[in-house]
Design an enzyme around this catalytic site. Structure first.
Site, PDB file in Angstrom:
ATOM      1  N   GLY A 155      31.038  32.681   9.472  1.00 30.66           N
ATOM      2  CA  GLY A 155      30.612  33.437  10.666  1.00 30.66           C
ATOM      3  C   GLY A 155      31.415  34.825  10.471  1.00 30.66           C
ATOM      4  CB  CYS A 156      30.574  38.138  11.898  1.00 30.52           C
ATOM      5  SG  CYS A 156      29.889  37.768  13.767  1.00 30.52           S
ATOM      6  CE1 TYR A 157      33.431  38.681  17.637  1.00 31.97           C
ATOM      7  CE2 TYR A 157      31.809  37.161  17.862  1.00 31.97           C
ATOM      8  CZ  TYR A 157      32.439  38.123  18.391  1.00 31.97           C
ATOM      9  OH  TYR A 157      31.838  38.943  19.237  1.00 31.97           O
ATOM     10  CB  THR A 159      34.753  37.007   8.128  1.00 25.43           C
ATOM     11  OG1 THR A 159      33.629  36.379   7.524  1.00 25.43           O
ATOM     12  CG2 THR A 159      35.077  37.943   6.694  1.00 25.43           C
ATOM     13  CD  GLN A 320      33.742  40.992   9.252  1.00 24.98           C
ATOM     14  OE1 GLN A 320      34.062  40.805   8.349  1.00 24.98           O
ATOM     15  NE2 GLN A 320      33.152  40.154  10.428  1.00 24.98           N
TER      16      GLN A 320
END
Length: 354
Positions: A155-157, A159, A320
């Site tokens: 997931g984005c968070y 990462t 990011q």
């Protein structure tokens, strides 16, 4: 590990109409070793991709096709940019045909099926495949990814949080109090996807800044599971996500209390050494402050290490692009490793400024 050959990798994308899907198309259309073979969408069957996304005119000549019309088993790898549950329903057939799978949803992120089912409210239908899958955070699992047939793209968070905290806790390091970690994270609206929802409407999201999922967010168990794997024991994490009025970008501020025996540690040097050979992780010079615009549309993730007043509170700042390193770029990075390609192939885009 599959080795890259002179022939291009045949790539299919299931769910090409969302933001992560079009970001995959943008990146893969520029990839020197990829042949885009199939892009599925039941609703947009027959529609040329460039008619929906004009930025791809002259780059992608394919049309969307209904899943049953697409020859996905003829592909070398299939990306799933779909809701949770879709990849697990199709993975067995693809794997039987020798096709590798990279899922950008959560089907293969959590090894504990009970935890998955509790948070995602659907049964996990292929626990045997899940057991053989690899969590696709390259900087932590590079060797396993290179041999994998199924990847659960992070997931984005997670990462930002995992790469921001890994140097402090991996290998059971006794540098910070792992029971009081805090992740204060902000994401652009594209992180919510392309579906029409009231909270994502311009009049709702513009000129507004709000927290959400404070009582519990699906990325919490994913982050904690990976942190505990790194630390070799239980971890306590307070995770608070926020929605900010920008399209793309993510800024995570991480807090860790320095243990007494680690007060003399050079944390800047620690981070620089840990990520010295990572092509997409930039540890900024001491005193620098990262900005989301410095990574927009790139696969780069920038980290700043701060120790306010020289005290016992360590602050790690991470930025990011949530659609690139936080999703589609990371998926391409995984594909490169799986097929023995240079890790940065197709991912050397410079961030867009202003």
């Amino acid at each position: 590990m599959a080795q890259a050959s002179n022939s291009r990798i045949k790539v299919g994308i299931v769910g090409g109409t969302g933001y992560t899907g079009v970001e995959l198309l943008r990146l893969l259309s520029q990839h020197p070793h990829v042949a885009l073979t199939a892009i599925t969408s039941r609703k947009e069957d027959g529609l040329p991709v460039a008619d929906m996304y004009p930025n791809l005119r002259g780059r992608v000549k394919l049309a969307f096709s209904a899943p049953e019309k697409a020859s996905l088993t003829d592909c070398d790898v299939v990306f799933f940019a779909t809701p949770h549950g879709v990849a697990m329903a199709q993975a067995a057939e693809l794997l039987a045909a020798g096709t590798r799978v990279i899922d950008l949803a959560a089907d293969f992120r959590l090894q504990d099926t009970a935890v998955f089912e509790r948070w995602y409210k659907i049964p996990h239908t292929c626990p045997d495949i899940l057991a053989d899958s690899v969590y696709g955070l390259v900087e932590l699992n590079r060797e396993a990814i290179s041999k994998a047939r199924v990847i659960g793209n992070p997931g984005c968070y997670p990462t930002t949080v995992l790469l921001g905290l890994a140097p402090l806790i991996e290998g059971g390091k006794q540098l910070v109090d792992v029971q009081t970690l805090i992740a204060d994270c902000k994401s652009g609206v594209s992180g919510a996807g392309r579906k029409a929802e009231v909270g994502s409407l311009f009049s709702e999201a513009s000129d507004n800044f709000k927290a959400y999922g404070v009582a519990g967010h699906r990325h919490q168990p994913e982050i904690v599971a990976q942190l505990e794997k790194l630390a070799g024991g239980k971890v306590g994490l307070t995770f608070v996500p926020h929605l900010v009025p920008m399209i793309r970008g993510m800024f995570s501020t991480l807090y860790a209390r320095i243990l007494p025996q680690a007060r003399d540690t050079d944390f800047q040097a620690l981070f620089e050494a840990r990520y010295a050979d990572e092509p997409f992780v930039d540890v900024m010079p001491a005193g620098s402050l990262p900005e989301t615009r410095s990574v927009r549309a790139s696969n780069n993730l920038r980290i700043s290490v701060q120790r306010p007043g020289g005290g016992d509170q360590l602050v790690i700042l991470v930025v990011q692009d949530n659609l690139v390193k936080g999703a589609s770029g990371q998926a391409v990075q995984n594909m490169n490793l799986m097929f023995g390609l240079p890790e940065s192939a197709g991912l050397d885009q410079v961030a867009i400024l202003p």
